[in-house]
Design an enzyme around this catalytic site. Structure first.
Site, PDB file in Angstrom:
ATOM      1  N   HIS A  10       0.838  -1.201   0.000  1.00  0.00           N
ATOM      2  CA  HIS A  10       0.000   0.000   0.000  1.00  0.00           C
ATOM      3  C   HIS A  10       0.882   1.265   0.000  1.00  0.00           C
ATOM      4  O   HIS A  10       0.760   2.123  -0.871  1.00  0.00           O
ATOM      5  CB  HIS A  10      -0.909  -0.023   1.231  1.00  0.00           C
ATOM      6  CG  HIS A  10      -1.803   1.160   1.363  1.00  0.00           C
ATOM      7  ND1 HIS A  10      -3.139   1.116   1.040  1.00  0.00           N
ATOM      8  CD2 HIS A  10      -1.563   2.436   1.760  1.00  0.00           C
ATOM      9  CE1 HIS A  10      -3.672   2.306   1.236  1.00  0.00           C
ATOM     10  NE2 HIS A  10      -2.739   3.130   1.685  1.00  0.00           N
ATOM     11  N   GLU A  11       1.780   1.340   0.977  1.00  0.00           N
ATOM     12  CA  GLU A  11       2.621   2.543   1.087  1.00  0.00           C
ATOM     13  C   GLU A  11       3.562   2.658  -0.112  1.00  0.00           C
ATOM     14  O   GLU A  11       3.886   3.762  -0.557  1.00  0.00           O
ATOM     15  CB  GLU A  11       3.398   2.561   2.409  1.00  0.00           C
ATOM     16  CG  GLU A  11       2.524   2.541   3.671  1.00  0.00           C
ATOM     17  CD  GLU A  11       1.451   3.622   3.728  1.00  0.00           C
ATOM     18  OE1 GLU A  11       1.608   4.664   3.073  1.00  0.00           O
ATOM     19  OE2 GLU A  11       0.419   3.411   4.417  1.00  0.00           O
ATOM     20  N   HIS A  70       1.814   4.473  -2.771  1.00  0.00           N
ATOM     21  CA  HIS A  70       1.928   5.927  -2.560  1.00  0.00           C
ATOM     22  C   HIS A  70       3.326   6.399  -2.960  1.00  0.00           C
ATOM     23  O   HIS A  70       3.491   7.424  -3.617  1.00  0.00           O
ATOM     24  CB  HIS A  70       1.733   6.271  -1.082  1.00  0.00           C
ATOM     25  CG  HIS A  70       0.313   6.214  -0.602  1.00  0.00           C
ATOM     26  ND1 HIS A  70      -0.693   6.940  -1.177  1.00  0.00           N
ATOM     27  CD2 HIS A  70      -0.263   5.539   0.433  1.00  0.00           C
ATOM     28  CE1 HIS A  70      -1.836   6.722  -0.515  1.00  0.00           C
ATOM     29  NE2 HIS A  70      -1.599   5.864   0.455  1.00  0.00           N
ATOM     30  N   GLU A 110      -4.598   7.733  -3.150  1.00  0.00           N
ATOM     31  CA  GLU A 110      -5.078   6.477  -2.567  1.00  0.00           C
ATOM     32  C   GLU A 110      -5.381   5.436  -3.639  1.00  0.00           C
ATOM     33  O   GLU A 110      -5.267   4.229  -3.393  1.00  0.00           O
ATOM     34  CB  GLU A 110      -6.328   6.777  -1.724  1.00  0.00           C
ATOM     35  CG  GLU A 110      -6.615   5.772  -0.651  1.00  0.00           C
ATOM     36  CD  GLU A 110      -5.484   5.604   0.352  1.00  0.00           C
ATOM     37  OE1 GLU A 110      -4.663   6.517   0.544  1.00  0.00           O
ATOM     38  OE2 GLU A 110      -5.421   4.510   0.937  1.00  0.00           O
TER      39      GLU A 110
HETATM   40 ZN    ZN Z   1      -2.972   5.209   1.825  1.00  0.00          ZN
END
Ligand code: ZN
Length: 514
Positions: free
Chosen positions: A277-278, A281, A307
């Site tokens: 997830h990170e 980003h 996101e």
């Molecule tokens: Zn996030």
């Protein structure tokens, strides 16, 4: 002069002067971001008090630099310079967005900006202690202050007729987003998700959850998730991965991205999911144009688009059968033969098992958005005075029962789990769901545009997806708003349909519901 959409550097004098001044002010922000990262990862407890003052000073200096009257004059001159240019060329976009930011910033007194930064730093520290001790009362006075300051901020900014204070705050995270619009998306989505959850709850076939309860050494987990981040495309020459209480991605600019994760000794998916997830980003940040750093064209479009990048790598990639066909054989290099008795199907099932729980960042794809809806409703109610801060834990727990059917055992796993409010961020949460919807919609398009995209995952080939995202999303900076970008790339307005298709295509067979 610049051509239609090229990101060439500004050549007009008024533009170069304005951009240099704005980039100068942005340097202070980027320095503050590094101190913020340090606070979450490295800083000893003793540093907390002075760190708050450091961050407060930087916030005030950055605000003063950006709102100086000469910036207003420079913007006016720059607007004349771009008047004849195509409206979506890089220079025109930079001027348009700087004007937007400036008009908002000058409405806020520097003293309020400084006080909010100081309060956020101190409150965050208080939140860590309150969360550790699972005691909301230790955080309550800080949250009261944060809500009060945010209301003051909203009053300074104002909001369109028919709107509310929440709208003024949300605009920072997703330009022009309103509570009414969010509600229009959330209400039907909740009904559709509830229907799916009811079917899953009544299913006779249950996927195996065993891999989610399987202890693996944290040191090996760390090496494993670092390797995975690198393989999907996170550039460690321009970024770091460290540990923090709440995973996040920050840093100072596209060549220095700081992301964090956390580890559970009994579930490697916690760290893997949050790292992918990170890293999503982080790869977005790394894909921004360095020449435009500190300018809107070198910045992310908004938090929903941000996101969409993280959720896509976490879900559409990291929870797919294609990914696990490649990832399963990699496990032995990090964990020896410990995982050998888990088949590919076991791993895929564990990655996708649906189980309503208390913790948003550990939740499955089917329940995730329910967590977001609860937070949206509560932050709106706190701002409007419909929920007194002292009553938050009780109201939170009641909503968890109503939305997810779970009984929250304590504040740590209840209203103290997220860092956002302690950082002064109210109006942020809905971007998680909007980004999740966008992720599914973008991924459907990427699949059409790139033949064999998912089959490539079977072989550990992720560069085609990253290149597609670089071209269609990352390189665009703040050229388009969320809905504009969505229409431009996918040919349709943002919709919940692709996400529901994604969930049903995966979960119905998994639970024998076809
Ligand atoms: Zn996030």
């Amino acid at each position: 002069m610049t051509t239609a959409t090229a990101n060439t550097p500004a050549t007009h004098n008024a533009l170069t002067t304005l951009f240099a001044a704005v980039q100068d002010a942005a340097l202070l922000h980027s320095t503050a971001n590094l101190l913020g990262w340090d606070q979450e990862t490295m800083m000893p407890d003793g540093g907390a008090e002075l760190r708050g003052r450091q961050l407060s000073q930087l916030a005030r200096l950055a605000h003063e630099a950006f709102t100086a009257p000469k910036i207003g004059d420079l913007i006016a001159a720059a607007q004349e310079a771009v008047a004849g240019m195509p409206t979506d060329c890089a220079d025109a976009v930079n001027v348009r967005e700087i004007r937007r930011d400036y008009d908002k910033a000058v409405k806020l007194p520097a003293s309020l900006v400084a006080e909010m930064a100081l309060t956020a730093s101190q409150a965050q520290h208080a939140w860590v202690v309150a969360r550790r001790d699972s005691d909301f009362k230790k955080f309550q006075p800080w949250l009261e202050k944060i809500v009060k300051l945010n209301l003051q901020k909203a009053q300074c900014l104002g909001w369109p007729k028919g709107g509310e204070a929440w709208d003024a705050l949300a605009d920072y995270f997703e330009p022009a987003l309103t509570a009414v619009e969010v509600t229009k998306v959330f209400e039907p989505l909740r009904a559709r998700l509830q229907k799916l959850l009811d079917r899953i709850r009544g299913a006779s076939k249950q996927p195996s959850n065993a891999f989610n309860e399987f202890a693996l050494p944290v040191d090996s987990q760390e090496k494993f998730v670092r390797y995975m981040a690198k393989r999907i495309g996170f550039d460690f020459n321009c970024g770091r991965l460290d540990r923090s209480a709440h995973p996040f991605c920050g840093g100072s600019h596209c060549r220095d991205v700081r992301m964090t994760t956390r580890y559970s000794p009994t579930c490697v998916f916690d760290a893997l999911g949050s790292t992918m997830h990170e890293a999503g980003h982080g790869m977005y940040e790394q894909g921004l144009d360095f020449a435009q750093a500190g300018l809107p064209m070198g910045s992310a479009a908004g938090l929903s688009v941000h996101e969409s990048q993280s959720r896509m790598w976490e879900n559409q990639v990291g929870r797919s059968m294609h990914f696990w066909k490649w990832a399963r054989p990699q496990l032995s290099a990090f964990f020896g033969d410990a995982c050998d008795h888990f088949t590919l199907v076991h791993l895929y099932q564990a990655a996708n098992v649906v189980e309503p729980g208390f913790i948003r960042v550990e939740s499955d794809e089917a329940t995730y958005n329910m967590h977001v809806m609860i937070r949206f409703q509560l932050e709106r109610d706190m701002l409007n005075g419909n929920v007194a801060i002292k009553d938050l834990p009780g109201v939170w727990n009641k909503m968890y029962k109503e939305y997810l059917g779970v009984t929250v055992p304590d504040d740590r796993r209840g209203c103290l789990q997220d860092v956002h409010w302690s950082m002064g961020m109210i109006g942020y949460f809905p971007t998680y769901t909007l980004g999740t919807l966008l992720a599914a919609q973008l991924f459907e398009k990427a699949r059409k545009d790139v033949p064999g995209l998912e089959e490539g995952f079977n072989r550990g080939e992720f560069a085609p997806l990253l290149s597609w995202l670089r071209k269609n999303v990352h390189s665009e900076g703040r050229r388009y708003r969320l809905d504009e970008l969505c229409r431009k790339v996918t040919g349709a307005p943002l919709s919940a349909d692709p996400m529901m298709r994604h969930l049903e295509a995966k979960l119905l067979p998994l639970y024998g519901l076809e």
